[in-house]
Design a protein around this motif. Sequence first.
Motif, PDB file in Angstrom:
ATOM      1  N   ALA A 192      12.103  -7.039 -11.988  1.00  0.00           N
ATOM      2  CA  ALA A 192      11.187  -7.726 -11.073  1.00  0.00           C
ATOM      3  C   ALA A 192      11.481  -7.332  -9.628  1.00  0.00           C
ATOM      4  CB  ALA A 192      11.306  -9.240 -11.255  1.00  0.00           C
ATOM      5  N   LEU A 193      12.762  -7.194  -9.281  1.00  0.00           N
ATOM      6  CA  LEU A 193      13.141  -6.821  -7.917  1.00  0.00           C
ATOM      7  C   LEU A 193      12.746  -5.384  -7.609  1.00  0.00           C
ATOM      8  CD1 LEU A 193      14.525  -7.887  -5.375  1.00  0.00           C
ATOM      9  CD2 LEU A 193      16.704  -7.116  -6.318  1.00  0.00           C
ATOM     10  N   VAL A 194      12.984  -4.477  -8.550  1.00  0.00           N
ATOM     11  CA  VAL A 194      12.578  -3.078  -8.344  1.00  0.00           C
ATOM     12  C   VAL A 194      11.064  -2.977  -8.218  1.00  0.00           C
ATOM     13  CG1 VAL A 194      12.558  -0.776  -9.368  1.00  0.00           C
ATOM     14  CG2 VAL A 194      14.608  -2.180  -9.549  1.00  0.00           C
ATOM     15  N   THR A 195      10.334  -3.757  -8.995  1.00  0.00           N
ATOM     16  CA  THR A 195       8.863  -3.740  -8.932  1.00  0.00           C
ATOM     17  C   THR A 195       8.378  -4.263  -7.581  1.00  0.00           C
ATOM     18  OG1 THR A 195       8.766  -4.096 -11.317  1.00  0.00           O
ATOM     19  CG2 THR A 195       6.771  -4.545 -10.062  1.00  0.00           C
ATOM     20  N   ARG A 196       9.002  -5.334  -7.080  1.00  0.00           N
ATOM     21  CA  ARG A 196       8.650  -5.868  -5.764  1.00  0.00           C
ATOM     22  C   ARG A 196       8.939  -4.839  -4.676  1.00  0.00           C
ATOM     23  NH1 ARG A 196      12.077 -10.826  -4.787  1.00  0.00           N
ATOM     24  NH2 ARG A 196      11.154 -10.600  -2.699  1.00  0.00           N
ATOM     25  N   LEU A 197      10.054  -4.140  -4.804  1.00  0.00           N
ATOM     26  CA  LEU A 197      10.391  -3.112  -3.825  1.00  0.00           C
ATOM     27  C   LEU A 197       9.342  -2.004  -3.832  1.00  0.00           C
ATOM     28  CD1 LEU A 197      12.787  -2.174  -1.866  1.00  0.00           C
ATOM     29  CD2 LEU A 197      13.398  -0.655  -3.734  1.00  0.00           C
ATOM     30  N   ALA A 198       8.946  -1.577  -5.012  1.00  0.00           N
ATOM     31  CA  ALA A 198       7.930  -0.523  -5.111  1.00  0.00           C
ATOM     32  C   ALA A 198       6.611  -0.964  -4.470  1.00  0.00           C
ATOM     33  CB  ALA A 198       7.706  -0.158  -6.578  1.00  0.00           C
ATOM     34  N   ALA A 199       6.239  -2.230  -4.672  1.00  0.00           N
ATOM     35  CA  ALA A 199       5.002  -2.737  -4.086  1.00  0.00           C
ATOM     36  C   ALA A 199       5.085  -2.749  -2.564  1.00  0.00           C
ATOM     37  CB  ALA A 199       4.714  -4.142  -4.618  1.00  0.00           C
ATOM     38  N   GLN A 200       6.250  -3.170  -2.031  1.00  0.00           N
ATOM     39  CA  GLN A 200       6.400  -3.209  -0.578  1.00  0.00           C
ATOM     40  C   GLN A 200       6.414  -1.810   0.010  1.00  0.00           C
ATOM     41  OE1 GLN A 200       8.462  -6.386   1.227  1.00  0.00           O
ATOM     42  NE2 GLN A 200       9.723  -5.068   2.491  1.00  0.00           N
ATOM     43  N   VAL A 201       7.076  -0.881  -0.663  1.00  0.00           N
ATOM     44  CA  VAL A 201       7.094   0.508  -0.188  1.00  0.00           C
ATOM     45  C   VAL A 201       5.676   1.072  -0.171  1.00  0.00           C
ATOM     46  CG1 VAL A 201       7.858   2.846  -0.739  1.00  0.00           C
ATOM     47  CG2 VAL A 201       9.464   0.935  -0.900  1.00  0.00           C
ATOM     48  N   SER A 202       4.911   0.799  -1.207  1.00  0.00           N
ATOM     49  CA  SER A 202       3.540   1.298  -1.279  1.00  0.00           C
ATOM     50  C   SER A 202       2.682   0.744  -0.141  1.00  0.00           C
ATOM     51  CB  SER A 202       2.927   0.918  -2.631  1.00  0.00           C
ATOM     52  OG  SER A 202       1.608   1.391  -2.730  1.00  0.00           O
ATOM     53  N   THR A 203       2.842  -0.553   0.145  1.00  0.00           N
ATOM     54  CA  THR A 203       2.083  -1.173   1.239  1.00  0.00           C
ATOM     55  C   THR A 203       2.467  -0.570   2.582  1.00  0.00           C
ATOM     56  OG1 THR A 203       1.903  -3.249   0.014  1.00  0.00           O
ATOM     57  CG2 THR A 203       1.584  -3.355   2.387  1.00  0.00           C
ATOM     58  N   LEU A 204       3.763  -0.396   2.817  1.00  0.00           N
ATOM     59  CA  LEU A 204       4.221   0.185   4.078  1.00  0.00           C
ATOM     60  C   LEU A 204       3.797   1.642   4.217  1.00  0.00           C
ATOM     61  CD1 LEU A 204       7.796  -1.297   4.552  1.00  0.00           C
ATOM     62  CD2 LEU A 204       5.859  -1.555   6.092  1.00  0.00           C
ATOM     63  N   LEU A 205       3.770   2.356   3.108  1.00  0.00           N
ATOM     64  CA  LEU A 205       3.316   3.746   3.149  1.00  0.00           C
ATOM     65  C   LEU A 205       1.874   3.818   3.621  1.00  0.00           C
ATOM     66  CD1 LEU A 205       3.795   6.738   2.598  1.00  0.00           C
ATOM     67  CD2 LEU A 205       3.229   6.322   0.196  1.00  0.00           C
ATOM     68  N   ASP A 206       1.027   2.942   3.108  1.00  0.00           N
ATOM     69  CA  ASP A 206      -0.367   2.898   3.566  1.00  0.00           C
ATOM     70  C   ASP A 206      -0.442   2.578   5.055  1.00  0.00           C
ATOM     71  OD1 ASP A 206      -1.252   3.458   1.028  1.00  0.00           O
ATOM     72  OD2 ASP A 206      -1.652   1.368   0.498  1.00  0.00           O
ATOM     73  N   THR A 207       0.410   1.647   5.505  1.00  0.00           N
ATOM     74  CA  THR A 207       0.416   1.268   6.921  1.00  0.00           C
ATOM     75  C   THR A 207       0.834   2.436   7.802  1.00  0.00           C
ATOM     76  OG1 THR A 207       0.967  -1.014   6.318  1.00  0.00           O
ATOM     77  CG2 THR A 207       1.368  -0.361   8.597  1.00  0.00           C
ATOM     78  N   VAL A 208       1.863   3.173   7.374  1.00  0.00           N
ATOM     79  CA  VAL A 208       2.338   4.315   8.149  1.00  0.00           C
ATOM     80  C   VAL A 208       1.277   5.408   8.205  1.00  0.00           C
ATOM     81  CG1 VAL A 208       4.009   6.215   8.158  1.00  0.00           C
ATOM     82  CG2 VAL A 208       4.781   3.869   7.777  1.00  0.00           C
ATOM     83  N   VAL A 209       0.669   5.705   7.083  1.00  0.00           N
ATOM     84  CA  VAL A 209      -0.358   6.752   7.026  1.00  0.00           C
ATOM     85  C   VAL A 209      -1.539   6.404   7.934  1.00  0.00           C
ATOM     86  CG1 VAL A 209      -2.050   7.878   5.524  1.00  0.00           C
ATOM     87  CG2 VAL A 209       0.294   7.560   4.737  1.00  0.00           C
ATOM     88  N   GLN A 210      -1.890   5.116   7.993  1.00  0.00           N
ATOM     89  CA  GLN A 210      -3.027   4.677   8.799  1.00  0.00           C
ATOM     90  C   GLN A 210      -2.662   4.406  10.252  1.00  0.00           C
ATOM     91  OE1 GLN A 210      -4.585   1.263   6.709  1.00  0.00           O
ATOM     92  NE2 GLN A 210      -4.801   2.407   4.804  1.00  0.00           N
ATOM     93  N   GLY A 211      -1.380   4.600  10.607  1.00  0.00           N
ATOM     94  CA  GLY A 211      -0.956   4.396  11.994  1.00  0.00           C
ATOM     95  C   GLY A 211      -0.970   2.944  12.414  1.00  0.00           C
ATOM     96  N   GLY A 212      -0.556   2.045  11.512  1.00  0.00           N
ATOM     97  CA  GLY A 212      -0.650   0.627  11.801  1.00  0.00           C
ATOM     98  C   GLY A 212       0.664  -0.073  12.054  1.00  0.00           C
ATOM     99  N   LEU A 213       1.735   0.666  12.393  1.00  0.00           N
ATOM    100  CA  LEU A 213       3.028   0.025  12.629  1.00  0.00           C
ATOM    101  C   LEU A 213       3.114  -0.643  13.991  1.00  0.00           C
ATOM    102  CD1 LEU A 213       5.765   2.370  11.137  1.00  0.00           C
ATOM    103  CD2 LEU A 213       5.023   0.148  10.307  1.00  0.00           C
ATOM    104  N   GLY A 214       2.292  -0.243  14.934  1.00  0.00           N
ATOM    105  CA  GLY A 214       2.353  -0.787  16.279  1.00  0.00           C
ATOM    106  C   GLY A 214       3.024   0.190  17.219  1.00  0.00           C
ATOM    107  N   GLY A 215       2.834  -0.044  18.503  1.00  0.00           N
ATOM    108  CA  GLY A 215       3.406   0.845  19.501  1.00  0.00           C
ATOM    109  C   GLY A 215       2.405   1.893  19.946  1.00  0.00           C
ATOM    110  N   GLU A 216       2.860   2.791  20.798  1.00  0.00           N
ATOM    111  CA  GLU A 216       2.007   3.851  21.312  1.00  0.00           C
ATOM    112  C   GLU A 216       1.554   4.766  20.175  1.00  0.00           C
ATOM    113  OE1 GLU A 216       0.869   4.279  24.319  1.00  0.00           O
ATOM    114  OE2 GLU A 216       1.930   2.571  25.202  1.00  0.00           O
ATOM    115  N   LEU A 217       0.261   5.059  20.136  1.00  0.00           N
ATOM    116  CA  LEU A 217      -0.287   5.854  19.034  1.00  0.00           C
ATOM    117  C   LEU A 217       0.338   7.244  18.975  1.00  0.00           C
ATOM    118  CD1 LEU A 217      -4.086   4.915  19.199  1.00  0.00           C
ATOM    119  CD2 LEU A 217      -2.362   4.116  17.573  1.00  0.00           C
ATOM    120  N   GLN A 218       0.567   7.857  20.137  1.00  0.00           N
ATOM    121  CA  GLN A 218       1.141   9.202  20.144  1.00  0.00           C
ATOM    122  C   GLN A 218       2.567   9.188  19.605  1.00  0.00           C
ATOM    123  OE1 GLN A 218       0.909  11.120  23.944  1.00  0.00           O
ATOM    124  NE2 GLN A 218       1.869  13.008  23.244  1.00  0.00           N
TER     125      GLN A 218
END
Length: 526
Positions: free
Chosen positions: A238-264
């Motif tokens: 269950a913990l490994v599955t939760r980790l995979a889900a969080q990594v997947s969500t963060l990967l989408d955020t990084v790809v879309q440039g949604g972490l915050g801060g200066e875009l460049q």
Amino acid sequence: MTSVRQGGTGPRLIVHLPCAWDTSATYGPGDTVFGLREGEKCILEVAGVNNGRVFIDDVEVSQGEHGRYEWTAAFFAGRVQIVVTSSDASEAEYFASVGPSSEKVADEQFNAMVGEIQKFRASLLLGSSSAALAFDDSPGRNKLDSLVGLARLRLYAPGFLREVWEICRAPHRSLLQAERRVSLARVKRLHPLALREPLIAAAVAGQTSESPSLELLHVATSTAVQTFDTPSNRALKALVTRLAAQVSTLLDTVVQGGLGGELQEEESRRPRREHFLRHLLKETKVLLTREPFCSVSRLETSAASLTQISAQPAYSRAYRHGTRALLRGVEGARTLDHLHVSPTWGVYETWCFVHILSKLAERLDHFGWKAIRHGVVSAAESYELELSSGIRIEAHFQANFTAGAPPAKRVGWSLSRFRIPDIVIVVQSAARLDFLVLDAKYRSKRDNVLEAMESAHIYHDSLRVRQQKPNFSVLLLPAEADVPHLDADSFLFEHEVGTISQFSPGEPGVERCVDLIADWAMRDAP
């Protein structure tokens, strides 16, 4: 002249600091480089590695002449990560401790600012600069949830997955009682319940006309079989599955440039962050196809699973690191994890607001500040203080003054474009509704102050609460300013704009500012 700092095995990082360009210090993996301040340049060299590349906070530093790397610390203070990679994909990690600019505040003053903000609410320190400070992991409000999540994954996820791989080599298993049918010839001792079967009872009693073959008669028997479907393995999966889900969500955020801060800046960090997350996601997916996880019937975290985990050191260690990798909290008194923080000017702005709340409460002898969601303006942070004299004071941090007529339930607006002053203090009573604006500026040099005064004039001319303009629009400066006439009380009272310099811990500007606000707020008090 070269001195050697002992560290882990691996590439050696050779550092030249601006205080002594003709000397260098050599650091090993895990070491911390001291002596650098914001705005200063250092020169790096790498020894003991082939085709090395240098990354500072995930941004690759280009190699210059003679194999050297030049890097300048921007407007931030704290611990900065330096990573050296080699052609075989191995990595060595170092750190640089960057101090605040000595031209603005002393180290002890900056540390006092950070400490006061952490005591008020640590999450206000979070930001997207290259520097990191130590945070706790207790729950708390947090606007940079994804950035905190990424930092925690980096701190704990690789170690967690290594520990889970070790568990896969010798996973926990238990014995499960299972029923199966075997020939009577293989049974050494017959259970009395087996006599309920007519054929067996007849054979035992000698009542059959023909002697049946014992190989043809089968009886149900209970036997123990090994299984990986245990409570501890269910909880770990269950913990490994939760980790995979969080990594997947963060990967989408990084790809879309949604972490915050200066875009460049975010785009320059994206390739390395994306590579890290994709590697984590691939590894978790592979793990879930291995034993013991492929034999686990369901995901479950129960009292029984936690009891089993606590009794097994390997499981306990892995589970602790896995849960730490998923935490998002940042509050608390203990310092545990290094997370990204605001630039130094952002820390200064936040401290100015927090410190004014504290000192104004002391000055008015009233400590009842309470957070509010709705005031005369919307803001990132809003508080109010009800005085017995019938006066109500509102304090807003990063207040929003929309262009044109004020929105519903708000009375603050801007004559021109959308404006966000740092601090707005509003005083309301039966007879008045007044406000003043304070804008924190981290630089005190003459040209910087004169340029920054533009914002003081703009706020004074454009901001409105109902039809009222600010009584004052003042710049807060951390050090003594190079423009003395703007810092005079006479100038401020005549023109309603000016500066308050030396607004930093232990300096006279704090008392001057608090006196100004208190005297203005209590002007008509009985």
